[in-house]
Design an enzyme around this catalytic site. Structure first.
Site, PDB file in Angstrom:
ATOM      1  N   LYS A   1       0.853  -1.190   0.000  1.00 31.35           N
ATOM      2  CA  LYS A   1       0.000   0.000   0.000  1.00 31.35           C
ATOM      3  C   LYS A   1       0.888   1.240   0.000  1.00 31.35           C
ATOM      4  O   LYS A   1       1.904   1.281   0.706  1.00 31.35           O
ATOM      5  CB  LYS A   1      -0.921  -0.019   1.229  1.00 31.35           C
ATOM      6  CG  LYS A   1      -1.964   1.103   1.246  1.00 31.35           C
ATOM      7  CD  LYS A   1      -2.914   0.941   2.432  1.00 31.35           C
ATOM      8  CE  LYS A   1      -3.990   2.020   2.446  1.00 31.35           C
ATOM      9  NZ  LYS A   1      -4.939   1.864   3.571  1.00 31.35           N
TER      10      LYS A   1
ATOM     11  N   SER B   1      -9.815   2.033   2.375  1.00 34.86           N
ATOM     12  CA  SER B   1      -8.886   2.767   1.533  1.00 34.86           C
ATOM     13  C   SER B   1      -7.864   1.886   0.812  1.00 34.86           C
ATOM     14  O   SER B   1      -7.225   2.328  -0.143  1.00 34.86           O
ATOM     15  CB  SER B   1      -8.120   3.787   2.385  1.00 34.86           C
ATOM     16  OG  SER B   1      -7.330   3.135   3.362  1.00 34.86           O
TER      17      SER B   1
ATOM     18  N   SER C   1     -10.360  -0.366   6.583  1.00 34.18           N
ATOM     19  CA  SER C   1      -9.727  -0.236   5.262  1.00 34.18           C
ATOM     20  C   SER C   1      -8.988  -1.471   4.764  1.00 34.18           C
ATOM     21  O   SER C   1      -8.550  -1.493   3.613  1.00 34.18           O
ATOM     22  CB  SER C   1      -8.774   0.961   5.258  1.00 34.18           C
ATOM     23  OG  SER C   1      -9.491   2.162   5.307  1.00 34.18           O
TER      24      SER C   1
END
Length: 482
Positions: free
Chosen positions: A76, A151, A175
């Protein structure tokens, strides 16, 4: 080759059936082919990945491999990666190249993992649909007209779309779990403090926690093993032993007490999601687990509590982006005030600005007691409630998200509707507990449904084994998008 699990990759590499270089090249080819469609990666490091793959092959030949040596993964884009762009998918950090690795990055490199690149995400992890990314949204491999969640949507799209074998994610209010549910993955948010936050760009420091996103509980255990552990560089890191998570996967849940909180099965939950989760309950009963009704009566206060505390922390954390030390700087500032205001106005997107303003208001003189302090009290009540409920059960089982993947544009202009997509996951962050999502079926449109397991603090091993037992009895997690 790109459909293999981490366990299968480790076995084939050890048996010399494939090489890490061949595997990495297969993934890079897949990224070349499909990233334009899925927008899962914002940075691809082909040269770095091939160099890491060659090092992995040498390590395997020397008999010094770990279960992650040679495994191609995505990071990420908020984990700092030395020498590799780390943007948080924000214009304010769009060209930022960190001079150091996050602890999670370092540990995964030391384990021999191959980092393919950095995955798309909502700007500064603020969003539930990936639509706030300055690079445009990642797309759901099951239906590219729909969100992969947020996210950590890019990580979810990468693993679900076979553009990575596994990925890292972070979870401030859901997320990891919500995008895992929307893309048919197994994702785990660890106990707060179980995984170091050092080098993980902060959104809300008392809520942020990292975790693995993978194709099975078995793979999540492998990845978590490498990520977990005490870190003196993070003052909130817990100094506690890390168990052998793979060894804990016995698949035996006989006598396990699974709490079913009634508050998670009420208004707003789609009928097909409810049916799938109830069917999963029946599977656990067949496996010998005991279902125990529990109550978490303050569940309704989670959303308002979270949306005072998280913005308050974000308003403090993001004050460092002022155009002075690093990141975007406006052109030709007239004075210091102009530098600050134009840099931040140009660098941050609308959702980030909204949360900064909400948080600044909640912390401002005259409103602190009315909002921030009251929210902290509510957080304590929610945490105490979990502690009380866990006196009756070992884990809890709930839906992960009230619905399956929604279409782009459906909720982006209605922040409250967007925030409600995290209604079943936010409580877990407020209480600092571990939680994970795993596949439990599909709706009538062929979209994945996820269920959530919630565990006691530092008891990720029981969570993983509970998920593993279910995945030994069902095959939902093996389904791939067409």
């Amino acid at each position: 080759m790109t459909d293999l699990t981490l366990r299968q990759i480790a076995d084939k590499l050890a048996a010399k059936e494939i090489s890490a270089r061949e595997l990495t090249d297969a993934y890079l080819a897949r990224i070349e082919q499909d990233n334009g469609r899925l927008n899962a990666y914002v940075t691809v490091d082909a040269d770095g990945a091939r160099a890491a793959a060659d090092a992995a092959d040498a390590r395997i030949a020397a008999g010094d491999a770990t279960p992650l040596t040679g495994a191609p993964i995505a990071h990420k884009d908020l984990f700092c990666t030395q020498g590799l762009r780390t943007t948080c998918c924000s214009n304010i950090l769009k060209e930022y190249i960190p001079p150091y690795d996050a602890t999670v990055t370092r540990k995964l490199k030391e384990a021999g993992a191959v980092i393919l690149g950095k995955s798309n995400m909502d700007e500064f992890a603020m969003g539930s649909s990936n639509e706030t990314s300055c690079f445009g949204a990642a797309r759901n491999p099951w239906d590219t007209e729909r969100t992969p969640g947020g996210s950590s949507g890019g990580s979810a799209a990468a693993v679900s779309g076979a553009l990575a074998a596994a990925a890292t994610g972070t979870d401030t209010g859901g997320s990891i779990r919500q995008p895992s549910a929307l893309t048919n993955l197994t994702g785990l948010k660890a106990t707060y403090g179980r995984i170091s936050r050092f080098g993980m760009i902060a959104f809300a420091s008392s809520l942020d926690q990292a975790g693995p996103m993978a194709r099975s509980a078995e793979d999540a255990a492998i990845l978590l093993q490498a990520m977990a552990g005490h870190d003196p560089a993070d003052s909130t890191s817990i100094n506690a032993p890390v168990p052998d998570y793979s060894a804990a996967l016995t698949g035996d849940v006989k006598g396990l007490k699974i709490g079913i909180p009634a508050e998670y099965f009420g208004e707003g939950l789609e009928a097909e999601t409810r049916a799938a989760v109830e069917q999963a309950q029946a599977v656990y009963k067949q496996l010998g687990a005991e279902l125990v009704p529990v109550s978490l009566p303050n569940t309704d206060y989670a959303i308002p509590t979270y949306y005072i505390l998280a913005p308050a922390e974000c308003s403090a954390n993001l004050s460092r982006y002022d155009g002075v030390k690093y990141g975007h700087r406006c052109e030709d500032p007239q004075d210091l005030t102009d530098l600050y205001s134009r840099t931040r106005a140009e660098g941050f997107g609308a959702e980030v600005k909204r949360r900064i303003m909400l948080g600044t208001y909640a912390l401002s003189s005259g409103y602190y007691d009315a909002y921030y302090r009251k929210a902290q009290k509510a957080r304590r009540l929610i945490s105490n409630e979990f502690a009380e409920a866990f006196k009756q059960c070992d884990v809890m089982l709930t839906p992960t998200s009230p619905s399956t993947a929604f279409k782009f544009g459906e909720k982006i202009n209605d922040p409250v509707q967007m925030y409600l997509t995290d209604i079943f996951t936010i409580n877990v962050n407020l209480a600092g507990l571990p939680g994970m999502s795993l596949p439990c079926g599909f709706d009538s449109q062929g979209l994945p449904i996820g269920m959530q397991l919630i565990g006691k603090a530092l008891d990720e091993a029981t969570l993983l084994n509970t998920a593993h037992a279910y995945q030994q009895a069902t095959d939902w997690h093996t389904k791939r998008p067409g």
